[in-house]
Design a protein around this motif. Structure first.
Motif, mmCIF file in Angstrom:
data_model
loop_
_atom_site.group_PDB
_atom_site.id
_atom_site.type_symbol
_atom_site.label_atom_id
_atom_site.label_comp_id
_atom_site.label_asym_id
_atom_site.label_seq_id
_atom_site.Cartn_x
_atom_site.Cartn_y
_atom_site.Cartn_z
ATOM 1 N N PRO A 24 49.815 28.127 39.104
ATOM 2 C CA PRO A 24 48.876 28.334 37.991
ATOM 3 C C PRO A 24 47.558 28.885 38.514
ATOM 4 N N GLN A 25 46.963 29.765 37.738
ATOM 5 C CA GLN A 25 45.699 30.369 38.138
ATOM 6 C C GLN A 25 44.610 30.012 37.147
ATOM 7 N N HIS A 26 43.452 29.658 37.692
ATOM 8 C CA HIS A 26 42.306 29.416 36.827
ATOM 9 C C HIS A 26 41.657 30.738 36.466
ATOM 10 N N THR A 27 40.722 30.703 35.577
ATOM 11 C CA THR A 27 40.047 31.919 35.134
ATOM 12 C C THR A 27 39.377 32.630 36.307
ATOM 13 N N GLY A 28 39.642 33.928 36.414
ATOM 14 C CA GLY A 28 39.040 34.710 37.487
ATOM 15 C C GLY A 28 39.830 34.714 38.772
ATOM 16 N N ALA A 29 40.954 33.982 38.831
ATOM 17 C CA ALA A 29 41.707 33.901 40.077
ATOM 18 C C ALA A 29 42.279 35.258 40.479
ATOM 19 N N GLY A 30 42.687 36.052 39.479
ATOM 20 C CA GLY A 30 43.234 37.366 39.807
ATOM 21 C C GLY A 30 42.214 38.233 40.516
ATOM 22 N N ARG A 31 40.965 38.171 40.031
ATOM 23 C CA ARG A 31 39.909 38.941 40.687
ATOM 24 C C ARG A 31 39.671 38.435 42.097
ATOM 25 N N GLU A 32 39.712 37.106 42.296
ATOM 26 C CA GLU A 32 39.503 36.537 43.619
ATOM 27 C C GLU A 32 40.626 36.948 44.574
ATOM 28 N N ASN A 33 41.859 36.990 44.082
ATOM 29 C CA ASN A 33 42.983 37.415 44.921
ATOM 30 C C ASN A 33 42.808 38.855 45.368
ATOM 31 N N ARG A 34 42.428 39.718 44.427
ATOM 32 C CA ARG A 34 42.220 41.128 44.774
ATOM 33 C C ARG A 34 41.080 41.274 45.770
ATOM 34 N N LEU A 35 40.030 40.467 45.589
ATOM 35 C CA LEU A 35 38.908 40.500 46.530
ATOM 36 C C LEU A 35 39.359 40.098 47.922
ATOM 37 N N PHE A 36 40.154 39.014 48.014
ATOM 38 C CA PHE A 36 40.619 38.539 49.312
ATOM 39 C C PHE A 36 41.457 39.601 50.009
ATOM 40 N N LEU A 37 42.353 40.236 49.260
ATOM 41 C CA LEU A 37 43.188 41.280 49.849
ATOM 42 C C LEU A 37 42.350 42.481 50.261
ATOM 43 N N SER A 38 41.370 42.845 49.447
ATOM 44 C CA SER A 38 40.504 43.974 49.784
ATOM 45 C C SER A 38 39.715 43.704 51.057
ATOM 46 N N VAL A 39 39.247 42.462 51.208
ATOM 47 C CA VAL A 39 38.488 42.097 52.408
ATOM 48 C C VAL A 39 39.376 42.197 53.635
ATOM 49 N N LEU A 40 40.578 41.619 53.581
ATOM 50 C CA LEU A 40 41.466 41.648 54.741
ATOM 51 C C LEU A 40 41.910 43.065 55.098
ATOM 52 N N ALA A 41 42.169 43.860 54.075
ATOM 53 C CA ALA A 41 42.657 45.219 54.314
ATOM 54 C C ALA A 41 41.533 46.212 54.555
ATOM 55 N N GLY A 42 40.276 45.767 54.379
ATOM 56 C CA GLY A 42 39.163 46.689 54.554
ATOM 57 C C GLY A 42 39.148 47.780 53.514
ATOM 58 N N ASP A 43 39.569 47.452 52.297
ATOM 59 C CA ASP A 43 39.614 48.418 51.203
ATOM 60 C C ASP A 43 38.192 48.622 50.686
ATOM 61 N N THR A 44 37.464 49.516 51.322
ATOM 62 C CA THR A 44 36.058 49.679 50.983
ATOM 63 C C THR A 44 35.860 50.217 49.572
ATOM 64 N N SER A 45 36.787 51.044 49.083
ATOM 65 C CA SER A 45 36.636 51.570 47.732
ATOM 66 C C SER A 45 36.748 50.450 46.709
ATOM 67 N N GLY A 46 37.648 49.487 46.950
ATOM 68 C CA GLY A 46 37.771 48.351 46.050
ATOM 69 C C GLY A 46 36.585 47.411 46.155
ATOM 70 N N LEU A 47 36.082 47.234 47.368
ATOM 71 C CA LEU A 47 34.948 46.330 47.559
ATOM 72 C C LEU A 47 33.668 46.868 46.933
ATOM 73 N N ARG A 48 33.540 48.193 46.879
ATOM 74 C CA ARG A 48 32.323 48.789 46.324
ATOM 75 C C ARG A 48 32.144 48.455 44.849
ATOM 76 N N GLU A 49 33.221 48.085 44.168
ATOM 77 C CA GLU A 49 33.117 47.780 42.750
ATOM 78 C C GLU A 49 32.246 46.554 42.504
ATOM 79 N N ASN A 50 32.210 45.639 43.472
ATOM 80 C CA ASN A 50 31.499 44.376 43.262
ATOM 81 C C ASN A 50 30.419 44.079 44.295
ATOM 82 N N PHE A 51 30.340 44.885 45.361
ATOM 83 C CA PHE A 51 29.411 44.573 46.444
ATOM 84 C C PHE A 51 28.659 45.813 46.887
ATOM 85 N N ASP A 52 27.455 45.583 47.409
ATOM 86 C CA ASP A 52 26.745 46.603 48.174
ATOM 87 C C ASP A 52 27.188 46.447 49.627
#
Length: 210
Positions: free
Chosen positions: A110-138
């Motif tokens: 079961p996922q709480h609210t916002g968990a999908g976004r957190e999962n994508r963030l975690f994967l983006s961080v590990l994979a170094g997906d800078t284009s995905g990270l730019r959506e939420n971070f400087d």
């Protein structure tokens, strides 16, 4: 006459060398960019290794530590195989988190609210997906291809309520991630003995297919 020309040429050569040096400096500073980092990390679509994860809580004198193995596959997700303090196999993808049961089947958690976004963030961080990270971070990148540091400062109001910053370090691959939370807690994830692979093992293929 020859001596006079030599004396005149020396300052010109010195100025020319200075100009060349000044021209090279900005190029060196731009030599390793966010796009370069993304390309470097995407060149290894499958990565395996060990991890040590520590959670530093203000309420505890010692960090909570877990260890295990991981397999990161671009486009598939992450196999997070805990070995201590408990044995538990997790699969993390953009769709959510699943746990492998005693019978070998994967069951979505079961996922709480916002968990999908957190999962994508975690994967983006590990994979170094800078284009995905730019959506939420400087993003601020320092270093070079052999030793770099990527600092993430949250932009959205929601993320600023959770994270102070996220720091990622690596070389050819990501090897350390530190998440600093606003309330003072922090998590440190270290990947060791990470190696690139060309293909998934049969067991990994089944884990991502289920």
């Amino acid at each position: 006459m020859i001596r006079f020309l030599a004396l005149m040429t020396r300052p010109l050569m010195q100025r020319l060398l200075v100009c060349l040096a000044l021209a090279v400096l900005p190029w060196s500073a731009r030599a390793f960019s966010l796009n370069d980092l993304q390309l470097q990390l995407r060149a290894t679509p499958i990565v395996r290794g060990h991890f040590v994860q520590q959670k530093f809580l203000r309420s505890l004198p010692q960090p909570l530590t877990s260890r295990g193995d991981f397999t990161l596959a671009t486009g598939r997700g992450l196999l997070w195989l805990l070995r201590s303090p408990i044995a538990q196999d997790l699969r993390i993808s953009a769709d959510g988190i699943a746990r492998r049961g005693p019978d070998g089947t994967w069951q979505a958690l079961p996922q709480h609210t916002g968990a999908g976004r957190e999962n994508r963030l975690f994967l983006s961080v590990l994979a170094g997906d800078t284009s995905g990270l730019r959506e939420n971070f400087d993003l601020t990148l320092t270093g070079d291809a052999g030793a770099w540091q990527l600092m993430l400062q949250p932009r959205s109001v929601l993320l600023r309520q959770i994270f102070d910053n996220i720091q990622i370090n690596g070389g050819k691959l990501v090897d350390r991630i530190e998440l600093r939370e606003v309330q003072g807690d922090r998590s440190v994830l270290q990947m060791t003995d990470a190696v690139a692979a060309d293909a998934l093992t049969p067991e990994e293929q089944r884990a991502f297919a289920d």
